[in-house]
Design a protein around this motif. Structure first.
Motif, PDB file in Angstrom:
ATOM      1  N   LYS A  44      -3.151   8.780  -2.435  1.00 39.42           N
ATOM      2  CA  LYS A  44      -2.516   9.388  -3.268  1.00 39.42           C
ATOM      3  C   LYS A  44      -3.246  10.476  -4.166  1.00 39.42           C
ATOM      4  O   LYS A  44      -2.736  11.608  -4.431  1.00 39.42           O
ATOM      5  N   ASN A  45      -4.438  10.049  -4.560  1.00 34.95           N
ATOM      6  CA  ASN A  45      -5.290  10.745  -5.686  1.00 34.95           C
ATOM      7  C   ASN A  45      -6.044  11.884  -4.930  1.00 34.95           C
ATOM      8  O   ASN A  45      -6.509  12.699  -5.731  1.00 34.95           O
ATOM      9  N   PHE A  46      -6.506  11.514  -3.770  1.00 34.05           N
ATOM     10  CA  PHE A  46      -7.618  12.283  -2.999  1.00 34.05           C
ATOM     11  C   PHE A  46      -7.566  13.017  -1.956  1.00 34.05           C
ATOM     12  O   PHE A  46      -8.026  14.039  -1.698  1.00 34.05           O
ATOM     13  N   LEU A  47      -6.580  12.431  -1.274  1.00 32.90           N
ATOM     14  CA  LEU A  47      -6.250  13.150  -0.117  1.00 32.90           C
ATOM     15  C   LEU A  47      -4.940  13.777   0.405  1.00 32.90           C
ATOM     16  O   LEU A  47      -4.671  14.623   1.122  1.00 32.90           O
ATOM     17  N   LEU A  61      -0.839   6.540   5.968  1.00 35.22           N
ATOM     18  CA  LEU A  61      -0.306   7.402   5.066  1.00 35.22           C
ATOM     19  C   LEU A  61      -0.669   8.936   5.752  1.00 35.22           C
ATOM     20  O   LEU A  61       0.178   9.714   5.406  1.00 35.22           O
ATOM     21  N   GLY A  62      -2.060   9.218   6.253  1.00 32.23           N
ATOM     22  CA  GLY A  62      -2.399  10.346   6.639  1.00 32.23           C
ATOM     23  C   GLY A  62      -1.568  10.894   8.033  1.00 32.23           C
ATOM     24  O   GLY A  62      -1.111  11.943   8.062  1.00 32.23           O
ATOM     25  N   ALA A  63      -1.444   9.688   8.833  1.00 36.55           N
ATOM     26  CA  ALA A  63      -0.615   9.908   9.993  1.00 36.55           C
ATOM     27  C   ALA A  63       1.080  10.106   9.887  1.00 36.55           C
ATOM     28  O   ALA A  63       1.599  10.913  10.778  1.00 36.55           O
ATOM     29  N   THR A  64       1.509   9.857   8.624  1.00 39.40           N
ATOM     30  CA  THR A  64       3.024  10.118   8.460  1.00 39.40           C
ATOM     31  C   THR A  64       2.925  11.052   7.100  1.00 39.40           C
ATOM     32  O   THR A  64       4.142  11.182   6.674  1.00 39.40           O
ATOM     33  N   GLY A  78       0.788  -1.187  -0.059  1.00 36.99           N
ATOM     34  CA  GLY A  78      -0.161  -0.186   0.044  1.00 36.99           C
ATOM     35  C   GLY A  78       0.828   1.313   0.064  1.00 36.99           C
ATOM     36  O   GLY A  78       0.291   2.303  -0.783  1.00 36.99           O
ATOM     37  N   LEU A  79       2.002   1.002   0.716  1.00 27.60           N
ATOM     38  CA  LEU A  79       2.800   2.577   0.495  1.00 27.60           C
ATOM     39  C   LEU A  79       3.690   2.562  -0.539  1.00 27.60           C
ATOM     40  O   LEU A  79       3.809   3.493  -1.231  1.00 27.60           O
ATOM     41  N   TRP A  80       3.724   1.571  -1.231  1.00 22.35           N
ATOM     42  CA  TRP A  80       4.342   1.630  -2.724  1.00 22.35           C
ATOM     43  C   TRP A  80       3.334   2.057  -3.590  1.00 22.35           C
ATOM     44  O   TRP A  80       3.643   3.151  -4.389  1.00 22.35           O
ATOM     45  N   ILE A  81       2.149   1.725  -3.513  1.00 25.53           N
ATOM     46  CA  ILE A  81       1.037   2.221  -4.335  1.00 25.53           C
ATOM     47  C   ILE A  81       0.899   3.740  -4.069  1.00 25.53           C
ATOM     48  O   ILE A  81       0.640   4.530  -4.969  1.00 25.53           O
ATOM     49  N   GLY A  82       1.015   4.069  -2.885  1.00 23.57           N
ATOM     50  CA  GLY A  82       0.731   5.500  -2.485  1.00 23.57           C
ATOM     51  C   GLY A  82       2.156   6.563  -2.725  1.00 23.57           C
ATOM     52  O   GLY A  82       2.057   7.553  -2.357  1.00 23.57           O
ATOM     53  N   GLY A  83       3.011   5.731  -3.189  1.00 22.75           N
ATOM     54  CA  GLY A  83       4.191   6.581  -3.646  1.00 22.75           C
ATOM     55  C   GLY A  83       5.096   6.702  -2.314  1.00 22.75           C
ATOM     56  O   GLY A  83       6.105   7.871  -2.652  1.00 22.75           O
ATOM     57  N   ARG A  84       5.159   6.205  -1.487  1.00 26.55           N
ATOM     58  CA  ARG A  84       5.853   6.383  -0.355  1.00 26.55           C
ATOM     59  C   ARG A  84       6.975   5.237  -0.102  1.00 26.55           C
ATOM     60  O   ARG A  84       7.917   5.119   0.948  1.00 26.55           O
ATOM     61  N   PHE A  85       7.235   4.154  -0.840  1.00 25.05           N
ATOM     62  CA  PHE A  85       8.169   3.235  -0.761  1.00 25.05           C
ATOM     63  C   PHE A  85       8.461   2.526  -2.221  1.00 25.05           C
ATOM     64  O   PHE A  85       7.685   2.516  -2.975  1.00 25.05           O
ATOM     65  N   LEU A 134      -5.628  -6.214  -1.674  1.00 26.32           N
ATOM     66  CA  LEU A 134      -6.360  -5.279  -2.505  1.00 26.32           C
ATOM     67  C   LEU A 134      -6.924  -4.118  -1.625  1.00 26.32           C
ATOM     68  O   LEU A 134      -7.048  -3.044  -2.187  1.00 26.32           O
ATOM     69  N   GLY A 135      -7.228  -4.369  -0.203  1.00 28.32           N
ATOM     70  CA  GLY A 135      -7.467  -3.374   0.395  1.00 28.32           C
ATOM     71  C   GLY A 135      -6.211  -2.338   0.578  1.00 28.32           C
ATOM     72  O   GLY A 135      -6.654  -0.861   0.436  1.00 28.32           O
ATOM     73  N   ALA A 136      -5.185  -2.586   0.673  1.00 28.06           N
ATOM     74  CA  ALA A 136      -4.005  -1.622   0.847  1.00 28.06           C
ATOM     75  C   ALA A 136      -3.773  -0.803  -0.445  1.00 28.06           C
ATOM     76  O   ALA A 136      -3.539   0.465  -0.484  1.00 28.06           O
ATOM     77  N   ILE A 137      -3.785  -1.608  -1.373  1.00 24.45           N
ATOM     78  CA  ILE A 137      -3.744  -0.999  -2.890  1.00 24.45           C
ATOM     79  C   ILE A 137      -4.825   0.230  -2.893  1.00 24.45           C
ATOM     80  O   ILE A 137      -4.643   1.332  -3.320  1.00 24.45           O
ATOM     81  N   THR A 138      -6.151  -0.140  -2.623  1.00 26.80           N
ATOM     82  CA  THR A 138      -7.087   0.845  -2.858  1.00 26.80           C
ATOM     83  C   THR A 138      -6.759   2.027  -1.888  1.00 26.80           C
ATOM     84  O   THR A 138      -7.204   3.272  -2.247  1.00 26.80           O
TER      85      THR A 138
END
Length: 233
Positions: free
Chosen positions: A226-229, A152-155, A68-75, A216-220
């Motif tokens: 990444k895209n909305f928050l 992602l929000g807390a970090t 999930g962090l990879w998908i979010g651009g953090r890893f 799948l939940g982590a990817i979502t």
């Protein structure tokens, strides 16, 4: 290597502390910590290790979180496989340590036909309260999705990072309070795999769901943040 050792020890502590509390302390008559205590134990493992080694590895302790962090651009993608291997090894070693401890109790044996045996996860007749495969999948998917949004929000660079470990640990506590009756709570493929290996039988056959739904939940969750928050400026 320091990062991988940190993920190994962090995941070991999560499984040893969380599953260990369920196996060793939850059911003692009158003195047991019960449902709430196990939920808190899982949260405390992440909270304590987030502050102990989070500055070394990022404090993932969970293959779904790493993805999930990879998908979010953090890893970075190149570190995914080593992290996941370290997490799974740490979880399995922790489960083995728990098995060794429990083996010292007279009459101990794992019944692979019992729901929640050796703190394993499951659905249908292997769900603690008999929840279906659909219920289990939806619960694991949604809870992991929100877990990633919280992480992602807390970090986030705009958040107060000093309290990130607290927020993430409390989130995992809440997740367990919600879902222990449904699946015995996974949201962590490594945690599910480690217990299922020692149980075998149907719990091991069902472990696929506790990889697929959390990932799948982590990817979502990663995509949503990444895209909305997140701050994309």
């Amino acid at each position: 290597m320091k990062k991988l050792f940190a993920e190994f020890f962090g995941t070991f502590w999560l499984v040893f502390g969380g599953c260990g509390s369920a196996l060793l302390a939850a059911g003692i008559p009158e003195l047991g910590i019960g449902f709430t205590g196990v939920s808190l134990a899982f949260g405390l493992t992440v909270l304590t290790m987030a502050y102990a080694v989070g500055h070394i590895s990022g404090g993932h302790f969970n293959p779904a979180v790493s993805i999930g962090l990879w998908i979010g651009g953090r890893f970075p993608a190149k570190e995914l496989a080593p992290y996941i291997v370290s997490q799974c090894v740490g979880a399995v070693v922790a489960a083995g340590t728990l098995y060794l401890i429990l083996s010292g109790k007279s009459g101990f044996e794992i019944d692979p036909t019992q729901a929640g045996a050796f703190a394993s996860n499951g659905y249908d007749s292997f769900s603690p309260q008999g929840f279906s495969i659909t219920s289990a999948f939806v619960a694991e998917y949604v809870l992991t999705l929100f877990f990633l949004i919280i992480i992602l929000g807390a970090t986030d660079k705009l958040a107060n990072g000093k309290f990130a470990g607290l927020a993430i640990g409390l989130a995992l506590t809440l997740i367990h309070l919600i879902s222990i009756p449904i699946t015995n709570t996974s949201v962590n493929p490594a945690r599910s795999l480690s217990q299922a290996i020692f149980v075998g039988g149907e719990p091991l056959a069902q472990v696929w769901l506790f990889w697929v739904a959390p990932i799948l939940g982590a990817i979502t969750g990663g995509l949503i943040y990444k895209n909305f928050l997140g701050d994309n400026k």
